[in-house]
Design an enzyme around this catalytic site. Structure first.
Site, PDB file in Angstrom:
ATOM      1  N   GLU A 130     -91.311  -0.740 -25.097  1.00 56.81           N
ATOM      2  CA  GLU A 130     -89.918  -0.712 -25.532  1.00 56.81           C
ATOM      3  C   GLU A 130     -89.654   0.548 -26.355  1.00 56.81           C
ATOM      4  O   GLU A 130     -90.469   0.863 -27.221  1.00 56.81           O
ATOM      5  CB  GLU A 130     -89.581  -1.931 -26.404  1.00 56.81           C
ATOM      6  CG  GLU A 130     -88.093  -1.982 -26.747  1.00 56.81           C
ATOM      7  CD  GLU A 130     -87.698  -3.188 -27.609  1.00 56.81           C
ATOM      8  OE1 GLU A 130     -88.589  -3.924 -28.070  1.00 56.81           O
ATOM      9  OE2 GLU A 130     -86.491  -3.337 -27.831  1.00 56.81           O
ATOM     10  N   GLY A 270     -92.957  -2.391 -36.418  1.00 58.17           N
ATOM     11  CA  GLY A 270     -93.640  -3.541 -37.005  1.00 58.17           C
ATOM     12  C   GLY A 270     -94.487  -4.287 -35.993  1.00 58.17           C
ATOM     13  O   GLY A 270     -95.675  -4.538 -36.219  1.00 58.17           O
ATOM     14  N   ALA A 271     -93.877  -4.633 -34.883  1.00 54.78           N
ATOM     15  CA  ALA A 271     -94.579  -5.399 -33.862  1.00 54.78           C
ATOM     16  C   ALA A 271     -93.725  -5.445 -32.605  1.00 54.78           C
ATOM     17  O   ALA A 271     -92.569  -5.020 -32.625  1.00 54.78           O
ATOM     18  CB  ALA A 271     -94.868  -6.814 -34.341  1.00 54.78           C
ATOM     19  N   MET A 272     -94.300  -5.990 -31.513  1.00 54.83           N
ATOM     20  CA  MET A 272     -93.601  -5.967 -30.227  1.00 54.83           C
ATOM     21  C   MET A 272     -93.804  -7.271 -29.476  1.00 54.83           C
ATOM     22  O   MET A 272     -94.914  -7.756 -29.354  1.00 54.83           O
ATOM     23  CB  MET A 272     -94.103  -4.764 -29.419  1.00 54.83           C
ATOM     24  CG  MET A 272     -93.433  -4.616 -28.084  1.00 54.83           C
ATOM     25  SD  MET A 272     -91.645  -4.331 -28.249  1.00 54.83           S
ATOM     26  CE  MET A 272     -91.051  -5.129 -26.776  1.00 54.83           C
ATOM     27  N   GLU A 273     -92.680  -7.784 -28.951  1.00 54.77           N
ATOM     28  CA  GLU A 273     -92.632  -9.126 -28.381  1.00 54.77           C
ATOM     29  C   GLU A 273     -93.023  -9.233 -26.915  1.00 54.77           C
ATOM     30  O   GLU A 273     -92.542 -10.145 -26.223  1.00 54.77           O
ATOM     31  CB  GLU A 273     -91.212  -9.666 -28.544  1.00 54.77           C
ATOM     32  CG  GLU A 273     -90.142  -8.971 -27.665  1.00 54.77           C
ATOM     33  CD  GLU A 273     -89.345  -7.867 -28.342  1.00 54.77           C
ATOM     34  OE1 GLU A 273     -89.871  -7.276 -29.297  1.00 54.77           O
ATOM     35  OE2 GLU A 273     -88.204  -7.595 -27.914  1.00 54.77           O
ATOM     36  N   ASN A 274     -93.886  -8.353 -26.400  1.00 56.37           N
ATOM     37  CA  ASN A 274     -94.278  -8.422 -24.986  1.00 56.37           C
ATOM     38  C   ASN A 274     -94.592  -9.856 -24.573  1.00 56.37           C
ATOM     39  O   ASN A 274     -95.265 -10.584 -25.292  1.00 56.37           O
ATOM     40  CB  ASN A 274     -95.525  -7.565 -24.755  1.00 56.37           C
ATOM     41  CG  ASN A 274     -95.476  -6.263 -25.502  1.00 56.37           C
ATOM     42  OD1 ASN A 274     -94.643  -5.425 -25.234  1.00 56.37           O
ATOM     43  ND2 ASN A 274     -96.344  -6.107 -26.491  1.00 56.37           N
ATOM     44  N   GLU A 307     -91.383 -12.067 -33.684  1.00 56.39           N
ATOM     45  CA  GLU A 307     -91.866 -11.739 -32.330  1.00 56.39           C
ATOM     46  C   GLU A 307     -91.997 -13.001 -31.497  1.00 56.39           C
ATOM     47  O   GLU A 307     -91.663 -13.009 -30.310  1.00 56.39           O
ATOM     48  CB  GLU A 307     -93.197 -10.985 -32.389  1.00 56.39           C
ATOM     49  CG  GLU A 307     -93.216  -9.735 -33.270  1.00 56.39           C
ATOM     50  CD  GLU A 307     -92.070  -8.774 -33.016  1.00 56.39           C
ATOM     51  OE1 GLU A 307     -91.557  -8.716 -31.884  1.00 56.39           O
ATOM     52  OE2 GLU A 307     -91.659  -8.068 -33.970  1.00 56.39           O
ATOM     53  N   HIS A 310     -88.647 -14.106 -30.203  1.00 54.44           N
ATOM     54  CA  HIS A 310     -88.161 -13.273 -29.102  1.00 54.44           C
ATOM     55  C   HIS A 310     -88.500 -13.887 -27.744  1.00 54.44           C
ATOM     56  O   HIS A 310     -87.872 -13.534 -26.741  1.00 54.44           O
ATOM     57  CB  HIS A 310     -88.798 -11.880 -29.160  1.00 54.44           C
ATOM     58  CG  HIS A 310     -88.001 -10.848 -29.914  1.00 54.44           C
ATOM     59  ND1 HIS A 310     -86.645 -10.682 -29.765  1.00 54.44           N
ATOM     60  CD2 HIS A 310     -88.394  -9.881 -30.795  1.00 54.44           C
ATOM     61  CE1 HIS A 310     -86.234  -9.668 -30.529  1.00 54.44           C
ATOM     62  NE2 HIS A 310     -87.275  -9.167 -31.166  1.00 54.44           N
ATOM     63  N   GLU A 329     -81.964  -8.461 -31.086  1.00 62.63           N
ATOM     64  CA  GLU A 329     -82.508  -8.167 -32.416  1.00 62.63           C
ATOM     65  C   GLU A 329     -81.724  -8.847 -33.541  1.00 62.63           C
ATOM     66  O   GLU A 329     -82.304  -9.416 -34.457  1.00 62.63           O
ATOM     67  CB  GLU A 329     -82.605  -6.651 -32.647  1.00 62.63           C
ATOM     68  CG  GLU A 329     -83.594  -5.942 -31.714  1.00 62.63           C
ATOM     69  CD  GLU A 329     -85.007  -6.508 -31.758  1.00 62.63           C
ATOM     70  OE1 GLU A 329     -85.325  -7.303 -32.673  1.00 62.63           O
ATOM     71  OE2 GLU A 329     -85.799  -6.169 -30.852  1.00 62.63           O
TER      72      GLU A 329
HETATM   73  N1  TRP Z   1     -88.641  -5.079 -30.279  1.00 59.14           N
HETATM   74  C1  TRP Z   1     -89.444  -4.741 -31.432  1.00 59.14           C
HETATM   75  C2  TRP Z   1     -89.060  -5.758 -32.494  1.00 59.14           C
HETATM   76  O1  TRP Z   1     -88.077  -5.678 -33.129  1.00 59.14           O
HETATM   77  C3  TRP Z   1     -89.200  -3.360 -31.933  1.00 59.14           C
HETATM   78  C4  TRP Z   1     -90.159  -2.316 -31.517  1.00 59.14           C
HETATM   79  C5  TRP Z   1     -91.495  -2.409 -31.434  1.00 59.14           C
HETATM   80  C6  TRP Z   1     -89.876  -0.967 -31.210  1.00 59.14           C
HETATM   81  N2  TRP Z   1     -92.038  -1.204 -31.091  1.00 59.14           N
HETATM   82  C7  TRP Z   1     -91.070  -0.327 -30.935  1.00 59.14           C
HETATM   83  C8  TRP Z   1     -88.718  -0.251 -31.147  1.00 59.14           C
HETATM   84  C9  TRP Z   1     -91.122   1.017 -30.598  1.00 59.14           C
HETATM   85  C10 TRP Z   1     -88.757   1.091 -30.804  1.00 59.14           C
HETATM   86  C11 TRP Z   1     -89.954   1.713 -30.541  1.00 59.14           C
HETATM   87  O2  TRP Z   1     -89.670  -6.743 -32.642  1.00 59.14           O
HETATM   88 ZN    ZN Z   2     -87.188  -7.709 -32.663  1.00 61.40          ZN
END
Ligand code: TRP
Ligand code: ZN
Length: 867
Positions: A130, A270-274, A307, A310, A329
């Site tokens: 993302e 911070g983190a990513m919701e894959n 996350e 999400h 978000e």
């Molecule tokens: N979707 C992520 C969140 O809010 C945000 C995020 C994670 C992101 N990594 C990123 C946004 C890298 C931009 C670039 O939980």
């Molecule tokens: Zn988010």
């Protein structure tokens, strides 16, 4: 070289919301094969493509830094003339409506310093897609409205990468020749490419399980380096609490058989919701009492929840295009805020959330980068992961929840999830579901999505002793923001209550009134004397209230208001009045502030955690926001003086609190945490009073603490002073934690934030420290983002602070544009300062903007900040 022409010719295009067009080709299915190696990873992709509608346009597959090694259609290799490249995009003309397109590329994770796409972190290989990182891995229509089923095969050296993870469910695994092995993961849920994820490495697992409301067992895993395993308990608890909460509160059940979280040390966010495989910045996973503060524990809980939530608000229902980012978000932040409130103290959580909103979002909304929660255009979408889209977006959802009430809000969200499951939708679809499910007209309310700027609401109460009536005259104005000179009146919920000054009791509960006009009046009757107004209770609307409240009314509310946020706010207002009065050249009138603090700490009915919030002075930055022209030196001097007076006047009380709040043995109970927080506030006031033994007392707390909360609080206090204990504590802290990256970040950050006259030189020296590196975003932010948030230091009169941050931006841009761009906004505040400072800030922005080969991330932020 003529940089002007270079830039003009390379000016990145502006993407506009109004230009949205549905995709011409869909990709229902994708099979990926990776031969993983940090120096050269081979990526084979097999896309099942179908023409959407009737048109004769070619297939366009986004790519960023990719060179096709082979392209085939329906099993037949294409020759060079059958496809072409246009600015990274692979274009193939296809005769029919359904085809299988295969591509092959080679990528180099080890040299990916942007941390977007597939990259190396420590010994791991991991992904971040993302918003537009997938196109750095393979050719694909990399936009969120193309949803595909993913079938992923990973092959890697088994010794170096014993664990192979991807989205969905593990299907098969096995050994290969040459010490390699393979794993295949299939995700049954169609998803956009930004939710793709994959991790390979030597990871240990904290394994657990959760039984869902329908009785399915889900295997949970938190994957970290072996020696970090003991620090994963809090994140696991947060995950299970989140899963149960989302079932209880929104009726949302988890949908796969496995849910994995991986912690990585190098991460842009911070983190990513894959889907099924969340990837986290390790700072939001790892905690133990020795290395993490109580706020760190809270942040882990809320980011894990964010996350996880999400999975429904983002993954099952995703965004049609990136202008809709707040759809997932804003809603998900609202959901994680509500969760944290339910897990702890709702009052304190609200105070903290409003503090963040005011510090980050109000500043953004008042400056050159202001944008609505649904932006109209962008050059680089990564620049729009902002406090406005996230935090103001959450406030907008919160207002809808208030207007609908809990039951109708739940009907609205149920309808939203049912109606749009599996779809890529818009903010408008969300509002429509709220209207249909909640049976409400939100026509005017929609302006919150399109108009930027923080509304100002003026409230003037007038009491008529004759009739015993109170009239509230209300007015709203929304300031002009870039591209939006004229605004329409918005629908603003005004939550208020009236108190009887004689009894301290509330008249007739509280009311929510919808302010829909530029001006409105309302009348209430039956008051024997003028009631005291408590306004914007719970901070129900994200606005600036301008109410002429006397010091007497504020003192009354600080003692009697039963809405904890408003009580806190009354104290803040008292402090602000005293400080602004003295900054304007008057005497420092501290008496009312000291009385309120005395009353608050003596009130045994109050939660100690609330007390700690209420008796703390507003930050220097927030005080700056209350001034026409920010005067960092005057603010610092006045706040310092008030802190000293409060310290001296209540010396006995602070000493007593500091002693009473000491605990034997560590606990994470609410009581123990509140005690640690209040103890830190008390220590701060004791040291601020210039008591001779202050630094020794702080050093003693630093030295004897059995937890990071108290140790770090004492360190921060010492770092802002000039005592001999300062250097001693900093050296001891470093020696104790050398090698623990997350704690060394705190060591850098504490110094960068310190209110010390030499902070600029200190930060400059820290930039040369052997442990400093720009290539790790946490470390870069610990020094430069923290320093840029240090109003007194960053805005030092000689301009050295500005130059240092600009140098860092220019250097970091070459490695990691996303992270570099996030350092630009502090320089964009040049209009808020005196002419000399403003000119120096502007000069630095100009120097940045004129740098050759700048990324579009930094270019967009720097040029917009200058406009
Ligand atoms: N979707 C992520 C969140 O809010 C945000 C995020 C994670 C992101 N990594 C990123 C946004 C890298 C931009 C670039 O939980
Ligand atoms: Zn988010």
């Amino acid at each position: 070289m003529d940089t002007q022409t270079t830039q003009a010719s390379a000016a990145p295009p502006v993407i506009r919301r109004e230009d949205y067009k549905a995709p011409l080709w869909q990709v229902p299915q994708i099979a990926l094969e990776f031969d993983l190696d940090p120096a050269a990873t081979l990526v084979k992709a097999r896309l099942t493509v179908t023409r959407a509608g009737s048109h004769d346009r070619p297939l366009r597959l986004d790519g960023d830094g990719l060179t096709p090694r082979a392209v085939s259609v329906d099993g037949k290799a294409l020759s060079a003339g059958d496809w072409r490249m246009d600015d990274g995009v692979l274009i193939i003309a296809l005769p029919g409506d359904d085809h299988v397109v295969e591509t092959e590329v080679e990528i180099v994770p080890a040299s990916n310093t942007q941390l977007m796409g597939l990259y190396a972190s420590g010994g791991l290989l991991c992904t971040q897609c993302e918003p537009e990182g997938f196109r750095r891995i393979t050719f694909f229509p990399d936009r969120p409205d193309v949803l595909s089923r993913y079938d992923v095969t990973m092959r890697a050296d088994k010794a170096a990468y014993p664990v192979l993870l991807a989205n969905g469910d593990p299907i098969e695994q096995g050994d290969l020749a040459d010490g390699r092995h393979r794993a295949r993961w299939v995700d049954p849920f169609p998803k956009p490419s930004y939710l793709f994820a994959m991790v390979a490495g030597n990871l240990a697992c904290n394994a657990d399980s959760f039984t869902t409301m329908s009785g399915r067992e889900v295997k949970l895993g938190i994957w970290v380096a072996e020696n970090d395993l003991p620090r994963t308990g809090h994140a696991m608890k947060a995950l299970k609490d989140s899963m149960a909460w989302d079932e209880r509160t929104y009726g949302r059940e988890y949908d796969l058989d496995v849910f994995n979280i991986v912690a990585v040390a190098d991460f842009n966010f911070g983190a990513m919701e894959n889907k099924g495989l969340n990837i986290f910045n390790s700072r939001y996973v790892l905690a133990d009492p020795e290395t993490a503060t109580d706020p760190d524990y809270d942040a882990i809980e809320s980011v894990v929840a964010h996350e996880y939530f999400h999975n429904w608000s983002g993954d099952r229902v995703t965004c049609r295009d990136w202008f809709q980012l707040s759809l997932k978000e804003g809603f998900t932040v609202y959901r994680d805020q509500s969760f944290s409130a339910d897990m702890g103290s709702p009052a304190v959580k609200r105070i903290e959330d409003v503090r963040v909103l005011r510090a980050a979002q109000f500043q953004e909304d008042a400056g050159p980068l202001a944008h609505p929660i649904r932006p109209e255009s962008y050059m680089e979408i990564s620049n729009f992961y902002t406090a406005t889209v996230y935090n103001k977006g959450a406030e907008v959802i919160r207002m809808m929840a208030l207007l609908l009430g809990p039951e109708r809000f739940r009907k609205g969200t149920d309808l939203y999830f049912a109606r749009h499951d599996g779809q890529a939708v818009t903010c408008e679809d969300f509002v429509k579901a709220m209207e249909d499910g909640g049976d409400i007209d939100l026509s005017q309310f929609r302006l919150w999505y399109s108009q930027a700027g923080t509304p100002r609401v003026t409230v003037r109460p007038s009491y008529d002793p004759e009739s015993g009536a109170l009239t509230l005259a209300m007015r709203q104005t929304i300031p002009a923001t870039p591209g939006q000179d004229v605004k329409q009146p918005m629908a603003i919920p005004v939550k208020f209550a009236l108190f009887d000054p004689a009894t301290g009791e509330k008249h007739d509960g509280e009311e929510v009134l919808l302010l829909t006009e530029a001006q409105m009046e309302t009348r209430r009757e039956g008051f024997a004397q003028a009631p005291v107004l408590s306004i914007n209770r719970g901070f129900a609307a994200p606005v600036i209230i301008e109410a002429e409240q006397s010091a007497q009314d504020l003192a009354f509310l600080a003692a009697h208001d039963d809405d904890p946020f408003s009580r806190y706010e009354a104290m803040q207002q008292l402090m602000i009045h005293a400080l602004l009065g003295s900054i304007a050249g008057g005497p420092l009138d501290s008496a009312a502030v000291i009385d309120s603090i005395r009353g608050t700490i003596a009130d045994a009915a109050l939660d100690r955690s609330f007390v700690a919030e209420a008796v703390r002075l507003p930050s220097e930055a927030y005080l700056g926001d209350q001034m026409q022209v920010v005067d960092p030196d005057a603010i610092h001097a006045a706040r310092d003086a008030l802190q000293r007076e409060i310290g001296v006047a209540l010396q006995k009380e602070w000493r007593a609190i500091h002693a009473e709040c000491a605990r034997n043995g560590f606990s994470l109970s609410a009581d123990a945490r509140a005690a640690r927080k209040l103890r830190g506030v008390a220590l701060n006031y004791i040291v601020a009073s210039d008591a001779e033994d202050g630094p020794a007392l702080a050093f003693d707390q630093f030295d004897r603490a059995d937890n990071m909360t108290e140790r770090q609080a004492a360190l921060a206090i010492l770092a802002s002073g000039a005592s001999g204990e300062r250097a001693q504590a900093l050296a001891a802290f470093y020696d104790r934690y050398a090698g623990n990256a997350l704690v060394v970040d705190k060591w850098f950050q504490t110094q960068a934030l310190s209110l010390h006259p030499d902070v600029v030189e200190m930060v400059e020296a820290l930039g040369q420290h052997p442990d400093f590196t720009l290539s790790n975003p946490n470390r870069a932010r610990a020094l430069y983002a923290a320093f840029a948030a240090n109003q007194w230091g960053f805005n030092s009169k000689d301009g050295k602070g500005y130059r240092m941050v600009a140098d860092a931006i220019i250097a970091l841009d070459k490695l990691n544009p996303q992270t570099a761009a996030r350092l630009v906004p502090p320089l964009g505040r040049w209009r808020r300062f005196d002419d000399e400072r403003g000119a120096m800030m502007k000069a630095e922005l100009e120097r940045i903007a004129a740098t050759p080969n700048l990324s579009k991330d930094v270019l967009e932020q720097a040029t917009k900040s200058l406009a």
